[in-house]
Structure formats: C-alpha cells, structure tokens
Write a protein that holds these residues in place. Structure first.
Motif, short mmCIF file in Angstrom:
data_model
loop_
_atom_site.label_atom_id
_atom_site.label_comp_id
_atom_site.label_asym_id
_atom_site.label_seq_id
_atom_site.Cartn_x
_atom_site.Cartn_y
_atom_site.Cartn_z
N LEU A 130 -0.64 9.63 16.43
CA LEU A 130 -1.01 10.53 15.34
C LEU A 130 -1.33 9.73 14.08
CD1 LEU A 130 1.61 13.42 15.76
CD2 LEU A 130 -0.82 13.41 16.38
N ALA A 131 -0.75 8.54 13.98
CA ALA A 131 -1.02 7.66 12.84
C ALA A 131 -2.28 6.85 13.05
CB ALA A 131 0.17 6.73 12.59
N ASN A 132 -2.61 6.57 14.32
CA ASN A 132 -3.83 5.85 14.66
C ASN A 132 -4.21 6.20 16.10
OD1 ASN A 132 -5.45 3.51 15.80
ND2 ASN A 132 -5.41 2.97 13.63
N PRO A 133 -5.38 6.79 16.32
CA PRO A 133 -5.77 7.25 17.67
C PRO A 133 -5.78 6.14 18.71
CG PRO A 133 -7.26 8.13 16.01
CD PRO A 133 -6.41 7.12 15.32
N GLN A 134 -6.00 4.89 18.28
CA GLN A 134 -6.03 3.77 19.22
C GLN A 134 -4.68 3.07 19.33
OE1 GLN A 134 -8.82 3.44 20.91
NE2 GLN A 134 -9.80 5.02 19.67
N ALA A 135 -3.66 3.65 18.69
CA ALA A 135 -2.31 3.06 18.68
C ALA A 135 -2.29 1.70 18.00
CB ALA A 135 -1.73 2.96 20.10
N CYS A 136 -3.21 1.49 17.05
CA CYS A 136 -3.24 0.24 16.27
C CYS A 136 -2.33 0.39 15.06
CB CYS A 136 -4.64 -0.06 15.76
SG CYS A 136 -5.94 -0.09 16.99
N TRP A 137 -1.64 -0.66 14.70
CA TRP A 137 -0.97 -0.69 13.40
C TRP A 137 -2.04 -0.73 12.33
CZ3 TRP A 137 3.96 0.47 13.53
CH2 TRP A 137 4.70 0.19 14.68
N ASN A 138 -1.86 0.07 11.27
CA ASN A 138 -2.88 0.17 10.22
C ASN A 138 -2.74 -0.95 9.19
OD1 ASN A 138 -4.33 2.73 10.95
ND2 ASN A 138 -2.25 3.55 10.81
N TRP A 139 -2.78 -2.19 9.66
CA TRP A 139 -2.61 -3.37 8.81
C TRP A 139 -3.67 -3.47 7.71
CZ3 TRP A 139 -6.84 -6.57 8.72
CH2 TRP A 139 -7.77 -6.39 9.75
N PHE A 140 -4.85 -2.91 8.00
CA PHE A 140 -6.01 -3.04 7.11
C PHE A 140 -6.01 -2.02 5.98
CE2 PHE A 140 -6.77 -0.47 10.85
CZ PHE A 140 -7.13 0.74 10.29
N ASP A 141 -5.27 -0.94 6.12
CA ASP A 141 -5.39 0.20 5.20
C ASP A 141 -4.52 -0.01 3.96
OD1 ASP A 141 -6.19 2.57 4.17
OD2 ASP A 141 -5.55 3.80 5.86
N THR A 142 -4.82 -1.08 3.23
CA THR A 142 -4.04 -1.39 2.03
C THR A 142 -4.52 -0.61 0.81
OG1 THR A 142 -5.49 -3.29 1.62
CG2 THR A 142 -3.47 -3.70 2.86
N ALA A 143 -5.79 -0.21 0.81
CA ALA A 143 -6.32 0.53 -0.34
C ALA A 143 -5.57 1.84 -0.54
CB ALA A 143 -7.82 0.78 -0.15
N SER A 144 -5.23 2.52 0.55
CA SER A 144 -4.50 3.79 0.46
C SER A 144 -2.99 3.59 0.45
CB SER A 144 -4.88 4.68 1.65
OG SER A 144 -4.34 4.17 2.86
N GLY A 145 -2.54 2.40 0.79
CA GLY A 145 -1.10 2.14 0.87
C GLY A 145 -0.49 2.45 2.22
N LYS A 146 -1.31 2.93 3.17
CA LYS A 146 -0.79 3.28 4.49
C LYS A 146 -0.20 2.07 5.20
CE LYS A 146 -2.08 6.02 8.57
NZ LYS A 146 -3.19 6.78 9.22
N ALA A 147 -0.84 0.92 5.03
CA ALA A 147 -0.33 -0.30 5.67
C ALA A 147 1.07 -0.62 5.19
CB ALA A 147 -1.28 -1.46 5.38
N TYR A 148 1.30 -0.46 3.90
CA TYR A 148 2.62 -0.78 3.35
C TYR A 148 3.68 0.22 3.81
CZ TYR A 148 -0.57 -3.31 0.26
OH TYR A 148 -1.57 -4.11 -0.23
N GLY A 149 3.25 1.48 3.99
CA GLY A 149 4.19 2.48 4.50
C GLY A 149 4.64 2.15 5.91
N GLU A 150 3.70 1.70 6.75
CA GLU A 150 4.07 1.33 8.12
C GLU A 150 4.92 0.07 8.14
OE1 GLU A 150 0.70 1.21 10.72
OE2 GLU A 150 0.41 3.39 10.61
N ALA A 151 4.62 -0.87 7.25
CA ALA A 151 5.45 -2.07 7.16
C ALA A 151 6.88 -1.68 6.79
CB ALA A 151 4.87 -3.03 6.12
N GLY A 152 7.01 -0.70 5.90
CA GLY A 152 8.33 -0.23 5.52
C GLY A 152 9.08 0.41 6.67
N LEU A 153 8.36 1.17 7.51
CA LEU A 153 8.99 1.79 8.68
C LEU A 153 9.47 0.73 9.67
CD1 LEU A 153 6.67 4.85 9.40
CD2 LEU A 153 9.11 4.94 8.85
N ILE A 154 8.69 -0.31 9.84
CA ILE A 154 9.10 -1.38 10.75
C ILE A 154 10.36 -2.06 10.24
CG2 ILE A 154 8.42 -3.66 11.64
CD1 ILE A 154 5.50 -2.58 11.64
N LEU A 155 10.43 -2.28 8.94
CA LEU A 155 11.64 -2.88 8.38
C LEU A 155 12.84 -1.95 8.50
CD1 LEU A 155 10.48 -4.73 5.14
CD2 LEU A 155 11.09 -5.69 7.35
N ARG A 156 12.62 -0.65 8.40
CA ARG A 156 13.73 0.30 8.59
C ARG A 156 14.26 0.23 10.01
NH1 ARG A 156 14.86 4.25 4.85
NH2 ARG A 156 15.76 5.55 6.50
N ALA A 157 13.36 0.11 10.98
CA ALA A 157 13.79 -0.05 12.37
C ALA A 157 14.61 -1.32 12.52
CB ALA A 157 12.58 -0.07 13.31
#
Length: 353
Positions: A130-157
C-alpha cells in the motif's frame, strides 16, 4: 492528481526495468518470486512476536509489527539457537529490494544460515504494497518526507527488537539490496551513531534523487550525486565525520541500477571523510564470477570498499538459485557482508571468529 500520475509513471518504468532484467539476467523468473510471496505472514498487531513460516534454519524465526507516524510495517527476526545466559548478540538489519518480501530476501541471501554459525541476529523489515505497489522502499521520496517516515519506521522496528531481545546495541549494522540498499545508506546518513557499518548491494546513493521520476534517471546513472554534506543539510542535519564504513557491491552487468551509482556512493563517502582510493585488485575463486576490489582509506582507517562483480546483473551475488534477484554464480555477498560488518565491530566482543 499530478502526484498520482508521477507515481504511476515511476512504477511503470520500474516494472519494465525489472522485467527486462529478469529476462536477460536471471535464471529464475517471477514465478519463483510469486511463490515466495505466498509464505504465511503474521497478522498480529502491536509489535508482538510469534513463530512464522521461514527458511529451515535452526533457531527462532519471529514475526512482528511496528507502528508509527508513517503507518505500520511488518518485520521478521531471526534469532540463533543456544544463547548463553546474559549474552547479547550483534544484529544485522537487512532491507529487501523491490518485488521482494522479508521471507524471500532471507531465502535468497541465506543470511540466517550464516547468522546461526556466526552468532548474530538478523532483522528484516518489510515494505507494505500500500506504501509502494512494487514493494520498494521509498528511499527517493525525500521531497515529500515519505522517505524519512519510512526510515523512522525501520528504526522503530529496530528499537522494538532491541528492547525485547538480547541485542548488543553497540554492534548493529545495516545492509540492503537495490531500493533496500538506498534506504540503508539514507539511514546511515541520518543516524550514523546507530550503525557500525552500512552495506549497499546494487543501490543508488542518497542525494541522487528526490522523487519517483528523478529516481528512474538516477537508477540509469543519468543524475549526479550531491555531496553528503549537502544531502545532510537538505535533511536539516549537521554534517558529521563519524559516518560508518561503507561496503558497496555491484554487478558490472546490472541493467536496472547502473554501476555508476556504485562509484558515486564510495566517492561520496570518501569526499566526506577525506579518504583516498587505493589500487584496485582482482580476486576470483573457482567458477564464480571474478571481482575487483578498491579500498578507500583515510590514513589507516577503511572508510569504504567497492566490490565490482564481473557478469553479475541486478541480483544478490552468490544467492540461492531458487530465488529471483539472486545469482548463485557470483561471489558470496552474504559472507562479504558479514566479514566487513564484523571487522567494524569491537573485536573483543565478537562471539565467534
């Protein structure tokens, strides 16, 4: 509407690239990948852990979920058997590539088997489609901040696992393949104090893309990479000189992510630390693809190592032949990863060799 269109263009372009790579480079097609994605997943919430279907390796294969501002992500954890009372083990954070699951990545890399022998834990966060149809981590989406949000979730795990299991927080490293490699590098730049080493296998370095469309150009080697100081400033961070050492592994025949990105990654690390490239050396073993290694050092300190594998496409080098994005003819990347990572840990606290 424009945002949806941009993501659609990116997803379509990525899917075409992956299909082309599968046809030209991989002996195993998407049928094997689809079968691996049918493995049972944990449906519990709140970060609880329980047994899940997994590679057949002695030890525990646990599943959980982490929650945060960026949503929820599942994760798998491998814990080796026969832990001693009071013992705390190193942990390797493994980030899968596009089109993969945590289970498929574990099967492809066979990292759990290595962890059972060497005595370390392996954490596999999993991207949600649901976050990425290809199951890719959104590493590139820094303009919207989505990449940083996913990085934060990984650190929470990572924090959840460290709180619930006997992890030595001073011996944690991160590695990834493709999109996972790019996310691994982003984590290392944003949180260099959390990791003792970072490994990029077939990825794009941070500061090369900021959206889906620019990511496609970056993957093809058509965009320049900003310095880490500029990238850090763009993220609102103070540039530091304590970057964890970097290992980059890349296939010379990668048709999905150009190997120019491998050179850009090590060069960015070298520029940030004042390191210089040493003389390239050739290595080969048996019938496996030969490779060329180049070390970047600041004085006597190893800052980065570039491993270029001849004849390797967009696949985990030396991976299981039964999996997609995996090439058994390449040198064993999992062993290379662990050797590099373990040398970055304090030798006095290593459990085994």
């Amino acid at each position: 509407m424009a945002k949806r269109s941009m993501m659609s263009v990116w997803a379509g372009g990525l899917q075409r690239s992956l299909k082309q790579a599968a046809r030209r480079q991989m002996k195993v097609g998407f049928k094997a990948l689809g079968e691996s994605m049918k493995v049972a997943q944990d449906s519990s919430l709140g970060g609880s852990t329980r047994k899940a279907a997994a590679p057949r390796v002695d030890g525990d294969w646990l599943s959980g979920v982490t929650l945060g501002a960026g949503g929820a992500r599942r994760f798998k954890l491998y814990r080796p058997p026969e832990l001693l009372p009071g013992e705390r083990l190193p942990l390797l954070l493994m980030l899968h590539g596009c089109g993969q699951t945590a289970n498929a990545f574990a099967l492809s890399t066979r990292m759990n088997s290595l962890a059972a022998r060497e005595g370390f834990m392996v954490l596999y966060p999993e991207q949600d489609r649901l976050a990425n149809p290809q199951a890719c981590w959104n590493w590139f989406d820094t303009a919207s901040g989505k990449a940083y949000g996913e990085a934060g979730l990984i650190l929470r795990a990572l924090d959840q696992v460290c709180a619930r299991h006997p992890v030595d927080r001073s011996r944690v490293a991160v590695a990834g393949l493709s999109a996972g490699a790019s996310m691994a590098a982003l984590l290392a730049i944003r949180h260099p104090e959390r990791f003792k080493a970072v490994v990029m296998h077939s990825g794009v370095p941070p500061g090369t893309a900021h959206s889906g469309l620019t990511a496609l150009g970056a993957m093809k080697g058509r965009r320049s990479t900003r310095s880490l100081a500029v990238s850090a400033a763009a993220m609102g961070l103070t540039p530091g000189s304590t970057l964890p050492p970097l290992l980059v592994i890349h296939g010379v025949r990668d048709l999905v992510v150009a190997d120019d990105n491998a050179h850009a990654a090590v060069q960015a690390w070298a520029e940030a630390t004042g390191a210089r490239a040493g003389r390239a050396r050739q290595q080969g073993r048996g019938k496996r693809y030969p490779m060329q290694l180049t070390d970047f050092k600041a004085g006597t300190r190893l800052v980065a190592r570039l491993v270029e594998v001849s004849a390797l496409g967009h696949a985990w080098s030396g991976g299981a032949k039964s999996q997609a994005f995996s090439d058994p003819q390449g040198p064993d990347a999992s062993r290379m990863v662990w050797r590099f990572v373990s040398r970055s840990f304090d030798a006095e606290w290593r459990r085994r060799g």
